[in-house]
Design a protein around this motif. Structure first.
Motif, PDB file in Angstrom:
ATOM      1  N   GLY A 218      -8.243 -65.860 -57.909  1.00  0.00           N
ATOM      2  CA  GLY A 218      -7.780 -66.821 -56.936  1.00  0.00           C
ATOM      3  C   GLY A 218      -7.600 -68.182 -57.574  1.00  0.00           C
ATOM      4  O   GLY A 218      -8.228 -68.510 -58.587  1.00  0.00           O
ATOM      5  N   MET A 219      -6.708 -68.969 -56.998  1.00  0.00           N
ATOM      6  CA  MET A 219      -6.551 -70.374 -57.375  1.00  0.00           C
ATOM      7  C   MET A 219      -6.905 -71.182 -56.128  1.00  0.00           C
ATOM      8  O   MET A 219      -6.191 -71.137 -55.124  1.00  0.00           O
ATOM      9  N   VAL A 220      -8.014 -71.899 -56.206  1.00  0.00           N
ATOM     10  CA  VAL A 220      -8.640 -72.485 -55.020  1.00  0.00           C
ATOM     11  C   VAL A 220      -8.541 -74.004 -55.069  1.00  0.00           C
ATOM     12  O   VAL A 220      -8.902 -74.632 -56.073  1.00  0.00           O
ATOM     13  N   PHE A 221      -8.080 -74.580 -53.964  1.00  0.00           N
ATOM     14  CA  PHE A 221      -7.942 -76.034 -53.869  1.00  0.00           C
ATOM     15  C   PHE A 221      -9.223 -76.648 -53.318  1.00  0.00           C
ATOM     16  O   PHE A 221      -9.762 -76.200 -52.303  1.00  0.00           O
ATOM     17  N   ASN A 222      -9.702 -77.686 -54.011  1.00  0.00           N
ATOM     18  CA  ASN A 222     -10.877 -78.428 -53.567  1.00  0.00           C
ATOM     19  C   ASN A 222     -10.414 -79.772 -53.000  1.00  0.00           C
ATOM     20  O   ASN A 222     -10.029 -80.662 -53.761  1.00  0.00           O
ATOM     21  N   PRO A 223     -10.430 -79.947 -51.682  1.00  0.00           N
ATOM     22  CA  PRO A 223      -9.916 -81.195 -51.092  1.00  0.00           C
ATOM     23  C   PRO A 223     -10.784 -82.405 -51.419  1.00  0.00           C
ATOM     24  O   PRO A 223     -10.308 -83.541 -51.357  1.00  0.00           O
ATOM     25  N   LEU A 224     -12.048 -82.180 -51.782  1.00  0.00           N
ATOM     26  CA  LEU A 224     -12.915 -83.304 -52.132  1.00  0.00           C
ATOM     27  C   LEU A 224     -12.585 -83.833 -53.526  1.00  0.00           C
ATOM     28  O   LEU A 224     -12.460 -85.032 -53.738  1.00  0.00           O
ATOM     29  N   ASP A 234     -12.447 -65.647 -54.555  1.00  0.00           N
ATOM     30  CA  ASP A 234     -11.656 -66.201 -53.452  1.00  0.00           C
ATOM     31  C   ASP A 234     -10.160 -66.088 -53.744  1.00  0.00           C
ATOM     32  O   ASP A 234      -9.575 -66.926 -54.414  1.00  0.00           O
ATOM     33  N   LEU A 235      -9.547 -65.026 -53.243  1.00  0.00           N
ATOM     34  CA  LEU A 235      -8.106 -64.808 -53.374  1.00  0.00           C
ATOM     35  C   LEU A 235      -7.431 -64.998 -52.014  1.00  0.00           C
ATOM     36  O   LEU A 235      -6.351 -64.461 -51.763  1.00  0.00           O
ATOM     37  N   SER A 236      -8.036 -65.799 -51.162  1.00  0.00           N
ATOM     38  CA  SER A 236      -7.609 -65.856 -49.767  1.00  0.00           C
ATOM     39  C   SER A 236      -6.289 -66.572 -49.547  1.00  0.00           C
ATOM     40  O   SER A 236      -5.601 -66.321 -48.551  1.00  0.00           O
TER      41      SER A 236
END
Length: 247
Positions: A218-224, A234-236
């Protein structure tokens, strides 16, 4: 060999309309500029592992012929060329090509850009060690036909990196409601949620196209932190895969 035309003219028109903004990190392609370091980390690690390359070398990808299909303005093609790969960038959106060519010339990079399709390249007998197929499969009319063409473009032992968007409620909220409607990072209508592909569906399509899927993350974005990272679990929403052509 695939001869099916998988290009969706409506999808091509969307990206042609945004062509001039490819290299503006605050423009319509801001999400890709933000995602690029994460994508490059994954791509380089997979290529280095498969071809036994040392990424600490000056030109670790020297001797590898690489195709960036759906290259856009060259956001991935240019770093691949800097790492020593012999790069061809191809895009079905004609207006993307002069943008990419001019930027490569200004950067002193010998990248060959072509206004063409995966199917046309395969039919012409083009073969590559590596195919980058990033955020394209959710925009084509026939995903299986398109991935079959990508298979045909690989030499035996070649590697393809393919990324796309999962199809679930979270991806709808993040990619369409969030990115297009709230943040306005992309014009409304850039993505069609119904064309998103789950990881299991993509693995099935890759196998049916003759490829051997060997990895996905997964490539997950961290808004913080306003940053992206790779995840084994996390491949959501955004995810990326590696597959090989064995023969």
């Amino acid at each position: 060999m695939s001869t099916v035309n998988t290009v969706d003219p409506a999808e091509v028109a969307k990206f042609e309309a945004m062509a001039a903004e490819w290299w503006d990190p605050s423009g319509k392609f801001k999400p890709l500029h933000m995602l690029n370091p994460c994508r490059l980390d994954y791509i380089c690690t997979q290529i280095a592992a498969e071809f036994g390359r040392d990424l600490r070398a000056d030109r670790p990808l020297a001797g590898l012929r690489l195709l960036d299909i759906g290259c856009g303005g060259g956001l991935l093609a240019e770093p691949m060329a800097r790492l020593g790969a012999d790069v061809v960038g191809a895009d079905a959106a004609e207006r993307n090509i002069p943008v990419a060519r001019i930027h490569a010339e200004q950067s002193g990079l010998p990248i060959e850009y072509r206004h063409t399709t995966a199917e046309a390249l395969a039919a012409a007998g083009e073969r590559f060690d590596v195919v980058l197929n990033m955020e394209v499969v959710e925009h084509v009319a026939d995903p299986l036909g398109y991935l079959t063409a990508c298979h045909d473009l690989l030499k035996p032992g070649g590697l393809m990196v393919c990324s796309t968007l999962n199809r679930n409620l979270k991806s709808y909220m993040m990619a369409i409601v969030g990115a297009e409607q709230i943040m306005r990072w992309l014009p409304r209508g850039t993505h069609e949620w119904s064309k998103f592909i789950t990881p299991d569906e993509l693995y099935d399509l890759l196998r049916r196209a003759g490829l051997d899927p060997v990895d996905r993350k997964g490539m997950v974005f961290n808004p913080l932190g306003w940053s992206w990272s790779l995840s084994d679990r996390d491949l959501s929403v955004n995810y990326v895969t590696t597959s090989l052509r064995r023969a």
